[in-house]
Design an enzyme around this catalytic site. Sequence first.
Site, PDB file in Angstrom:
ATOM      1  N   VAL A 168       0.940  -1.296   0.006  1.00 46.10           N
ATOM      2  CA  VAL A 168       0.023   0.152  -0.191  1.00 46.10           C
ATOM      3  C   VAL A 168       0.853   1.257  -0.124  1.00 46.10           C
ATOM      4  O   VAL A 168       1.726   1.245   0.784  1.00 46.10           O
ATOM      5  CB  VAL A 168      -0.816  -0.001   1.118  1.00 46.10           C
ATOM      6  CG1 VAL A 168      -1.715   1.281   1.422  1.00 46.10           C
ATOM      7  CG2 VAL A 168      -1.641  -1.444   1.430  1.00 46.10           C
ATOM      8  N   SER A 169       0.710   1.957  -0.892  1.00 45.99           N
ATOM      9  CA  SER A 169       1.531   3.375  -0.976  1.00 45.99           C
ATOM     10  C   SER A 169       2.938   3.176  -1.022  1.00 45.99           C
ATOM     11  O   SER A 169       3.579   2.375  -1.782  1.00 45.99           O
ATOM     12  CB  SER A 169       0.997   4.308   0.076  1.00 45.99           C
ATOM     13  OG  SER A 169       1.139   5.543  -0.249  1.00 45.99           O
ATOM     14  N   TRP A 170       3.508   3.693   0.288  1.00 47.63           N
ATOM     15  CA  TRP A 170       5.004   3.351   0.056  1.00 47.63           C
ATOM     16  C   TRP A 170       5.497   1.858   0.373  1.00 47.63           C
ATOM     17  O   TRP A 170       6.324   1.473  -0.198  1.00 47.63           O
ATOM     18  CB  TRP A 170       5.550   4.177   1.603  1.00 47.63           C
ATOM     19  CG  TRP A 170       6.750   3.909   1.756  1.00 47.63           C
ATOM     20  CD1 TRP A 170       8.050   4.728   1.662  1.00 47.63           C
ATOM     21  CD2 TRP A 170       7.494   2.897   2.767  1.00 47.63           C
ATOM     22  NE1 TRP A 170       9.119   4.205   2.159  1.00 47.63           N
ATOM     23  CE2 TRP A 170       8.999   3.236   2.648  1.00 47.63           C
ATOM     24  CE3 TRP A 170       6.917   1.790   3.253  1.00 47.63           C
ATOM     25  CZ2 TRP A 170       9.997   2.072   3.318  1.00 47.63           C
ATOM     26  CZ3 TRP A 170       7.903   0.832   3.836  1.00 47.63           C
ATOM     27  CH2 TRP A 170       9.396   1.060   4.033  1.00 47.63           C
TER      28      TRP A 170
END
Length: 333
Positions: free
Chosen positions: A149-151
């Site tokens: 997720v994301s980073w």
Amino acid sequence: MKTEALPQAGAVADDASTQPVPAAEVVAPPRRTKARRASEEVLPAKAPAAQPFEFRTIELNGQTIRTAVRPGKAHMTPLLIFNGIGANLELVFPFVAALDPDLEVIAFDVPGVGGSSTPSTPYRFPGLAKLAARMLDYLDYGQVTAIGVSWGGALAQQFAHDYPERCKKLILAATAAGAVMVPGKPRVLWRMASPRRYIQPSYGVHIAPDIYGGAFRRDPKLAMAFASKVRSSGKMGYYWQLFAGLGWTSIHWLHKIRQPTLVLAGDDDPIIPLINMRMLAWRIPNAELHVIDDGHLFLVTRAESVAPIIMKFLQEERQRAVIHPRPFAPKAG
């Protein structure tokens, strides 16, 4: 690559445990009142309850790593979660609760986050991928499906690339290919560069609509609920995570990722504009893209709708991508 429509909010995956149990045959008079008919209906069987998380703190490479495992059934490949920057593992619990209870789930705090220790020197993504592989060894896991997720999506890409035999499938949510990404608005990026939203919950609630978009723009209670689950380890761990991605990009090796890949994107994501997710789905050979009507944290705000898409993807047996050679052209004459 294909795009499919998202189910309506509240939809659930088809499962035998959610279907009505056939009623036993009943001898009844020819005519029955509505009350009598209602009393003879058999309610659907309840879905089996998920097992509670088992928390462990382990030591690897001189670091203490906090882990949480939700036990599942052996017939499903376990799911390993790589969380977003500064995000402790408790923040993914609402998403995990929406998944099939038979699916075993592994979550952990990366060094410098939540209950894990902060290293004296920062890791880069290859080092963090190696640490995750060692953690799986310690916890006695072989192959997993990775979701980032994301980073954490960047870390999941690195893990799938460096340890292809450990990663059966890959799920990328609200993430990008690193340094070559199309950036969000400068004001959003400036706020993301600081750990203040994790250290000062009131500030996190204030800026949530601008940085997360989607449902956070419409419901202030979401930001308060999210902030209440935050467990900060301080500024240094957050800065170390920023350093891990400094100058990193996967764009030059995305075509080498052969795992079946599900790319999930929010259409109102101020941090990761949608074009970045389209680029990932285009560059990864065996990928499919789903666009969700929400913001950056759709895994939490739309968990009940996104979970069936993920479960369907996990249950599919898909063929590996095949790159065909150029057709043979006979010489003239």
